[in-house]
Design a protein around this motif. Sequence first.
Motif, PDB file in Angstrom:
ATOM      1  N   SER A 142       3.610   4.809 -39.964  1.00  0.00           N
ATOM      2  CA  SER A 142       4.632   4.127 -39.149  1.00  0.00           C
ATOM      3  C   SER A 142       5.915   4.942 -39.028  1.00  0.00           C
ATOM      4  O   SER A 142       6.778   4.636 -38.210  1.00  0.00           O
ATOM      5  N   GLN A 161       6.393   8.820 -35.676  1.00  0.00           N
ATOM      6  CA  GLN A 161       7.093   8.911 -34.390  1.00  0.00           C
ATOM      7  C   GLN A 161       7.222   7.525 -33.792  1.00  0.00           C
ATOM      8  O   GLN A 161       6.659   6.559 -34.295  1.00  0.00           O
ATOM      9  N   GLU A 162       7.966   7.423 -32.670  1.00  0.00           N
ATOM     10  CA  GLU A 162       8.152   6.128 -32.002  1.00  0.00           C
ATOM     11  C   GLU A 162       6.823   5.606 -31.453  1.00  0.00           C
ATOM     12  O   GLU A 162       6.507   4.441 -31.592  1.00  0.00           O
ATOM     13  N   ARG A 163       6.091   6.512 -30.836  1.00  0.00           N
ATOM     14  CA  ARG A 163       4.834   6.107 -30.206  1.00  0.00           C
ATOM     15  C   ARG A 163       3.773   5.791 -31.244  1.00  0.00           C
ATOM     16  O   ARG A 163       3.803   6.287 -32.364  1.00  0.00           O
ATOM     17  N   TYR A 164       2.815   4.981 -30.853  1.00  0.00           N
ATOM     18  CA  TYR A 164       1.715   4.579 -31.719  1.00  0.00           C
ATOM     19  C   TYR A 164       0.864   5.790 -32.133  1.00  0.00           C
ATOM     20  O   TYR A 164       0.560   6.655 -31.317  1.00  0.00           O
ATOM     21  N   VAL A 165       0.526   5.830 -33.395  1.00  0.00           N
ATOM     22  CA  VAL A 165      -0.355   6.881 -33.909  1.00  0.00           C
ATOM     23  C   VAL A 165      -1.597   6.200 -34.473  1.00  0.00           C
ATOM     24  O   VAL A 165      -1.495   5.266 -35.260  1.00  0.00           O
ATOM     25  N   LYS A 166      -2.745   6.671 -34.048  1.00  0.00           N
ATOM     26  CA  LYS A 166      -3.988   6.028 -34.464  1.00  0.00           C
ATOM     27  C   LYS A 166      -4.360   6.364 -35.903  1.00  0.00           C
ATOM     28  O   LYS A 166      -4.740   5.494 -36.683  1.00  0.00           O
ATOM     29  N   ASN A 178      10.004  11.525 -37.407  1.00  0.00           N
ATOM     30  CA  ASN A 178      10.382  10.945 -36.115  1.00  0.00           C
ATOM     31  C   ASN A 178      11.562  11.687 -35.471  1.00  0.00           C
ATOM     32  O   ASN A 178      12.661  11.156 -35.364  1.00  0.00           O
ATOM     33  N   LYS A 202      12.059  15.549 -32.775  1.00  0.00           N
ATOM     34  CA  LYS A 202      11.313  16.699 -32.231  1.00  0.00           C
ATOM     35  C   LYS A 202      11.380  17.929 -33.141  1.00  0.00           C
ATOM     36  O   LYS A 202      10.525  18.805 -33.076  1.00  0.00           O
ATOM     37  N   HIS A 233      -1.854  20.045 -25.453  1.00  0.00           N
ATOM     38  CA  HIS A 233      -1.479  18.991 -26.401  1.00  0.00           C
ATOM     39  C   HIS A 233      -2.335  19.027 -27.663  1.00  0.00           C
ATOM     40  O   HIS A 233      -2.352  18.077 -28.436  1.00  0.00           O
ATOM     41  N   LYS A 271       1.055  16.609 -35.196  1.00  0.00           N
ATOM     42  CA  LYS A 271       2.403  16.289 -34.709  1.00  0.00           C
ATOM     43  C   LYS A 271       3.254  17.484 -35.102  1.00  0.00           C
ATOM     44  O   LYS A 271       3.587  17.681 -36.273  1.00  0.00           O
TER      45      LYS A 271
END
Length: 217
Positions: free
Chosen positions: A133, A136-141, A170, A172, A193, A207
Motif C-alpha cells: 500500500s 505508489q498512489e496507483r493500485y499495485v497487484k 511513493n 518518482k 514499461h 517500480k
Amino acid sequence: MRSIETKDIRVENSHLYLTKKGNRMNQKASGYKSGNLVLPGERLGVIEEFIPDSGTYVKDGIIYSKVVGRALMDLLSKKVSVYPLTHESPVPKTSSVVIGQVGNAQSENVLVRIFKIGTKRVSGVFTGILHISDVQERYVKSMNDVCKTGDIIRTKVISKKNQVFHLSTNDKNLGVLYAFCSRCSNLLEPKRHEMECLKCGNIEKRKLALDYGKEEI
Ligand SMILES: [Zn+2]
C-alpha cells in the motif's frame, strides 16, 4: 545477575537520556527488546533464539549487551547486536531517504536491509518493510511487480516501530535502482514499461526510481 537501579543516564555526545523504571520490567524469557536503549550487562535474549553479534557477549547461554546503545535484531539472520550510541554513524529517521537491498519478498510486502541513509553508509543493521500500500498512489497487484529479492531500492522512511522502519516508494525519485533478472541474475534494462534481461530474454516488472542504474552504490 546484575541489576540496574533507577537512574538517569546521560549519553555522551548526544541528547539522549535513559531512565530505567525498574530493573525487572523487561526480563522475560524472550526478553529481546528491539530498538530499545540498553546498558552494558542488560539481558537481550538467549542463544536458542538469537545469534549474538557485535556489541554483545554471552554468559551461561544468555546474551547481554556490552555497551550503551540500541538493541537491534536482523529479521533476516536472527542476529542480535547493540549499536553503540556514542557512534557517530547515522540512524534512519522518519522521512530519511534510505537505500537498501531487498531481502525476503512476499506478495504483500518485502524486507529491505538498509545500508545507506542519504549519502552516508551505515554500519548497524537496519531492517525496513515496504508494504504494497506504500508503493505508489496507483493500485499495485503484487510486490512481484515492484521489486524482487536482491534488488537495490531507494525508499523513504515513513514511520518506525521497534526499530523496524516502514518504507515508501511513493515518489518518482523512489523505487528500484538496480534490478536483477530472477532467472539469470543479470542486470535488467528498462524497456518501455517493462524490464528486459539482455542475456536470457526474460521480461519482468519493477517500480523504478527515475535515475535507475545511475546511483553509485
Ligand atoms: Zn536473465
